[in-house]
Design a protein around this motif. Structure first.
Motif, short mmCIF file in Angstrom:
data_model
loop_
_atom_site.label_atom_id
_atom_site.label_comp_id
_atom_site.label_asym_id
_atom_site.label_seq_id
_atom_site.Cartn_x
_atom_site.Cartn_y
_atom_site.Cartn_z
N LYS A 58 94.36 78.83 82.46
CA LYS A 58 93.83 79.38 81.20
C LYS A 58 93.30 78.24 80.32
O LYS A 58 92.22 78.34 79.75
N LYS A 59 94.10 77.16 80.22
CA LYS A 59 93.67 76.01 79.42
C LYS A 59 92.35 75.45 79.94
O LYS A 59 91.47 75.10 79.17
N ARG A 60 92.24 75.36 81.27
CA ARG A 60 91.02 74.82 81.87
C ARG A 60 89.82 75.71 81.56
O ARG A 60 88.73 75.22 81.24
N ILE A 61 90.01 77.01 81.66
CA ILE A 61 88.93 77.95 81.38
C ILE A 61 88.52 77.86 79.91
O ILE A 61 87.32 77.79 79.59
N LEU A 62 89.50 77.85 79.01
CA LEU A 62 89.19 77.79 77.58
C LEU A 62 88.49 76.49 77.21
O LEU A 62 87.57 76.48 76.39
N LYS A 63 88.91 75.40 77.84
CA LYS A 63 88.27 74.10 77.60
C LYS A 63 86.80 74.15 78.06
O LYS A 63 85.91 73.66 77.37
N ALA A 64 86.57 74.78 79.21
CA ALA A 64 85.20 74.89 79.73
C ALA A 64 84.36 75.80 78.82
O ALA A 64 83.18 75.51 78.56
N ILE A 65 84.95 76.88 78.32
CA ILE A 65 84.23 77.77 77.39
C ILE A 65 83.91 77.02 76.10
O ILE A 65 82.79 77.12 75.59
N ASP A 66 84.87 76.25 75.57
CA ASP A 66 84.62 75.43 74.38
C ASP A 66 83.40 74.54 74.57
O ASP A 66 82.52 74.46 73.71
N ALA A 67 83.36 73.85 75.70
CA ALA A 67 82.25 72.93 75.98
C ALA A 67 80.93 73.67 76.06
O ALA A 67 79.92 73.23 75.49
N GLU A 68 80.91 74.82 76.73
CA GLU A 68 79.67 75.60 76.85
C GLU A 68 79.22 76.15 75.50
O GLU A 68 78.04 76.11 75.18
#
Length: 192
Positions: A58-68
């Motif tokens: 979940k953290k990895r996905i949210l971090k990737a969404i933040d970057a996008e």
């Protein structure tokens, strides 16, 4: 015939490798939403908590969404225009490949009701069966004023049990990036 077998195996390998690495994306949206007004976002914790994946993923996905989202000019805010939520699904996919053919020596051969024994036979054979986990990542954008879903992107692809954390993070970034490439939707206005 040997070249045909090698060609078949090479084609199968290309199809398998491209199907494993690609992410198939589908997006849907509310055609009445004004996507130009959305400038800020926050994560919808209640929805994210329901996602059935590990907290680390979940953290990895949210971090990737933040970057996008940042790369698209969005700003994270306490008073957001949209809430971002995620959920996931997974299923086992079974692939059966029938990639060998030819003639060979074996028992039986062509059907003869008066003779049973060694003979020549031919046809297709050599089924290969593989299983893999195919997963779906959904990214939802919810209008905070109307409390309605305005956009949903879904990415479907193979989820390998990746032991290398860097490769796992790269795969998650690929999923998120390809899903969010569909946002904002290309809205066409019909001519009157």
């Amino acid at each position: 015939m040997k070249n045909l077998k090698l060609f078949s195996l090479a084609a199968l390998a290309v199809v398998f490798l491209t199907s494993c690495s690609s992410v198939r994306v589908i997006a849907d949206y509310d055609k009445e939403a004004n996507f130009k007004t959305y400038k800020t976002y926050a994560f919808y914790k209640t929805g994210i908590d329901k996602a059935q994946i590990s907290d680390l993923d979940k953290k990895r996905i949210l971090k990737a969404i933040d970057a996008e989202m940042s790369s698209r000019g969005f700003v994270k805010s306490e008073q957001p225009d949209v809430l971002v939520s995620i959920f996931t699904k997974e299923r086992e996919r079974v692939d059966v490949y029938n990639n060998n053919f030819g003639w060979g020596w074996g028992w039986g051969g062509f059907y003869n009701p008066w003779l049973w024994g060694p003979g020549w036979g031919g046809g297709w054979g050599g089924n290969n069966v593989s299983t893999r986990t195919e997963g779906s990542l959904y990214i939802d954008l919810i209008d905070t004023q109307n409390r309605e879903l305005v956009w949903q992107g879904r990415g479907v692809g193979t989820l390998n049990n990746i032991k290398n954390i860097e490769k796992k993070e790269e795969r998650i970034r690929e999923f998120v990036s390809q899903i969010l490439q569909e946002y904002p939707p290309a809205i066409t206005v019909a001519a009157n």
